[in-house]
Design a protein around this motif. Structure first.
Motif, mmCIF file in Angstrom:
data_model
loop_
_atom_site.group_PDB
_atom_site.id
_atom_site.type_symbol
_atom_site.label_atom_id
_atom_site.label_comp_id
_atom_site.label_asym_id
_atom_site.label_seq_id
_atom_site.Cartn_x
_atom_site.Cartn_y
_atom_site.Cartn_z
ATOM 1 N N HIS A 66 -22.785 8.418 -3.885
ATOM 2 C CA HIS A 66 -22.443 9.360 -5.185
ATOM 3 C C HIS A 66 -21.150 9.234 -5.733
ATOM 4 N N LEU A 67 -20.348 8.607 -4.868
ATOM 5 C CA LEU A 67 -18.872 8.408 -5.433
ATOM 6 C C LEU A 67 -19.118 7.168 -6.521
ATOM 7 N N ARG A 68 -19.755 6.316 -6.089
ATOM 8 C CA ARG A 68 -20.083 4.988 -6.982
ATOM 9 C C ARG A 68 -20.446 5.397 -8.277
ATOM 10 N N GLN A 69 -21.493 6.408 -8.098
ATOM 11 C CA GLN A 69 -22.076 6.796 -9.490
ATOM 12 C C GLN A 69 -20.977 7.661 -10.386
ATOM 13 N N ILE A 70 -20.229 8.464 -9.854
ATOM 14 C CA ILE A 70 -19.146 9.115 -10.540
ATOM 15 C C ILE A 70 -18.149 7.984 -11.197
ATOM 16 N N LEU A 71 -18.029 7.039 -10.406
ATOM 17 C CA LEU A 71 -16.947 6.034 -10.916
ATOM 18 C C LEU A 71 -17.757 4.960 -11.973
ATOM 19 N N VAL A 72 -18.806 5.234 -12.174
ATOM 20 C CA VAL A 72 -19.298 4.662 -13.177
ATOM 21 C C VAL A 72 -18.956 5.216 -14.391
ATOM 22 N N GLU A 73 -19.155 6.404 -14.640
ATOM 23 C CA GLU A 73 -18.668 7.382 -15.653
ATOM 24 C C GLU A 73 -17.303 7.383 -16.009
ATOM 25 N N THR A 74 -16.378 7.225 -15.071
ATOM 26 C CA THR A 74 -15.137 6.862 -15.411
ATOM 27 C C THR A 74 -14.563 5.733 -15.598
ATOM 28 N N ARG A 75 -15.548 4.819 -15.902
ATOM 29 C CA ARG A 75 -15.530 3.556 -16.305
ATOM 30 C C ARG A 75 -14.482 2.746 -15.275
ATOM 31 N N SER A 76 -14.437 2.954 -13.938
ATOM 32 C CA SER A 76 -13.826 2.231 -13.325
ATOM 33 C C SER A 76 -14.533 0.946 -12.415
ATOM 34 N N ASN A 77 -13.827 0.207 -12.096
ATOM 35 C CA ASN A 77 -14.532 -1.063 -11.477
ATOM 36 C C ASN A 77 -14.535 -1.094 -10.286
ATOM 37 N N VAL A 79 0.831 -1.162 -0.128
ATOM 38 C CA VAL A 79 -0.033 -0.126 -0.033
ATOM 39 C C VAL A 79 0.949 1.310 0.140
ATOM 40 N N SER A 80 0.417 2.103 -0.557
ATOM 41 C CA SER A 80 0.950 3.579 -0.697
ATOM 42 C C SER A 80 -0.373 4.496 -0.788
ATOM 43 N N GLU A 81 0.197 6.019 -0.475
ATOM 44 C CA GLU A 81 -1.032 6.786 -0.666
ATOM 45 C C GLU A 81 -0.770 8.004 -1.427
ATOM 46 N N PHE A 82 -1.736 8.688 -1.859
ATOM 47 C CA PHE A 82 -1.470 9.917 -2.668
ATOM 48 C C PHE A 82 -2.270 10.993 -2.041
ATOM 49 N N ASP A 83 -1.454 12.088 -1.675
ATOM 50 C CA ASP A 83 -1.968 13.278 -0.761
ATOM 51 C C ASP A 83 -2.651 14.365 -1.866
ATOM 52 N N LEU A 84 -3.825 14.529 -1.988
ATOM 53 C CA LEU A 84 -4.611 15.358 -3.108
ATOM 54 C C LEU A 84 -4.279 16.849 -2.765
ATOM 55 N N VAL A 85 -3.418 17.353 -1.557
ATOM 56 C CA VAL A 85 -3.320 18.685 -1.313
ATOM 57 C C VAL A 85 -2.748 19.414 -2.333
ATOM 58 N N VAL A 123 -12.617 18.674 -3.137
ATOM 59 C CA VAL A 123 -10.956 18.086 -3.495
ATOM 60 C C VAL A 123 -11.069 16.780 -3.948
ATOM 61 N N LEU A 124 -11.796 15.751 -3.600
ATOM 62 C CA LEU A 124 -12.171 14.683 -4.293
ATOM 63 C C LEU A 124 -12.481 14.542 -5.692
ATOM 64 N N LYS A 125 -13.556 15.042 -5.739
ATOM 65 C CA LYS A 125 -14.307 15.403 -7.148
ATOM 66 C C LYS A 125 -13.346 15.892 -8.105
ATOM 67 N N ASN A 126 -12.467 17.065 -7.648
ATOM 68 C CA ASN A 126 -11.275 17.711 -8.666
ATOM 69 C C ASN A 126 -10.511 16.517 -8.836
ATOM 70 N N ALA A 127 -10.092 15.824 -8.048
ATOM 71 C CA ALA A 127 -8.970 14.733 -8.462
ATOM 72 C C ALA A 127 -9.563 13.660 -9.260
ATOM 73 N N LEU A 128 -10.851 13.292 -9.251
ATOM 74 C CA LEU A 128 -11.294 12.459 -10.232
ATOM 75 C C LEU A 128 -11.580 12.934 -11.561
ATOM 76 N N ASP A 129 -12.040 14.123 -11.545
ATOM 77 C CA ASP A 129 -12.051 14.904 -12.816
ATOM 78 C C ASP A 129 -10.712 15.034 -13.732
ATOM 79 N N TRP A 130 -9.384 15.138 -12.882
ATOM 80 C CA TRP A 130 -8.586 15.109 -13.478
ATOM 81 C C TRP A 130 -7.882 13.574 -14.165
ATOM 82 N N GLY A 131 -8.209 12.518 -13.072
ATOM 83 C CA GLY A 131 -7.925 11.335 -13.258
ATOM 84 C C GLY A 131 -8.780 10.489 -14.233
ATOM 85 N N GLY A 132 -10.077 11.124 -14.522
ATOM 86 C CA GLY A 132 -10.788 10.554 -15.519
ATOM 87 C C GLY A 132 -10.670 11.280 -16.845
ATOM 88 N N ARG A 133 -9.498 12.067 -17.150
ATOM 89 C CA ARG A 133 -9.433 12.666 -18.319
ATOM 90 C C ARG A 133 -8.049 11.953 -19.029
#
Ligand SMILES: Cc1cc2nc3c(=O)[nH]c(=O)nc-3n(C[C@H](O)[C@H](O)[C@H](O)COP(=O)(O)O)c2cc1C
Length: 189
Positions: A132-143, A37-43, A88-98
């Protein structure tokens, strides 16, 4: 296929005293041995901006996307803010989904990535946020792993002053969750 699984943890809260960060660490503490395991800080992530993206991803975004690509799976642990996930999390997913090269969402770092979700909050354990997060991750095609689902309610009563988990039923839930997540991360999709 190596039996080792690299999991990248992402906490949806930036504050030092975050119960969700503490929950992520508590989950890491009961991981199966094959999980690294490792972690990424969104800051350090800037706000998503299409004009900036068109010039090329900024360094923190490149690092974030590379960390997602290198990981076999993501563990996202989030609070609930106003019945949804923190910005902050939605922003990260917006980047990560592109995909910056214009190939669309299907080639983004999040596409096809196995994801596990955990949340900690008040009376409902941030259930709406996680839903809500689950719904967002459907759109990013994540499993996203469908089950088991863990919502840690009354989080402040389950950690001590040093943010160590003190609640044994929650520890057992996390142990079961991480065992299932190791299987989910390995499953061919
Ligand atoms: C801006 C904001 C909005 C919040 N909205 C909700 C909410 O809609 N539902 C809820 O259960 N808790 C809500 N809370 C409480 C947080 O979920 C709680 O403080 C949680 O512990 C924050 O996560 P952390 O400890 O990981 O930082 C909100 C807190 C903040 C700061």
């Amino acid at each position: 296929m190596s039996s080792q699984i690299n999991v990248l943890g992402i906490a949806g809260s930036l504050r030092k005293g975050s119960y969700n960060r503490a929950l992520m660490h508590a989950a890491f503490a009961v991981k199966p041995p094959e999980m690294i395991v490792s972690e990424f800080d969104l800051v350090h992530l800037p706000f998503y901006n299409g004009d900036v993206e068109a010039q090329g991803d900024p360094e923190p975004v490149l690092l974030f996307k590379e960390a997602i690509r290198r990981a076999d799976a993501l563990l996202i642990v989030t609070p609930e803010y106003h019945r949804s996930i923190p910005g902050v999390l939605k922003n990260a997913l917006d980047w990560g989904g592109r995909d910056p090269k214009g190939k669309g969402v299907v080639t983004s770092p999040l596409s096809g990535k196995p994801v596990g979700l955990l949340s900690a909050g008040g009376a409902a354990g941030a259930i709406l946020s996680q839903t809500h997060l689950r719904q967002i991750l459907v759109e990013t095609r994540s499993n996203v792993m469908p089950h088991p689902q863990v919502f840690v309610a009354m989080a402040r009563q389950k950690f001590d002053a040093d943010f160590q988990l003190t609640d044994d039923p929650t520890r057992q839930q996390l142990t079961d969750f991480m065992a299932a997540f190791a299987v989910w991360a390995h499953k061919p999709k």
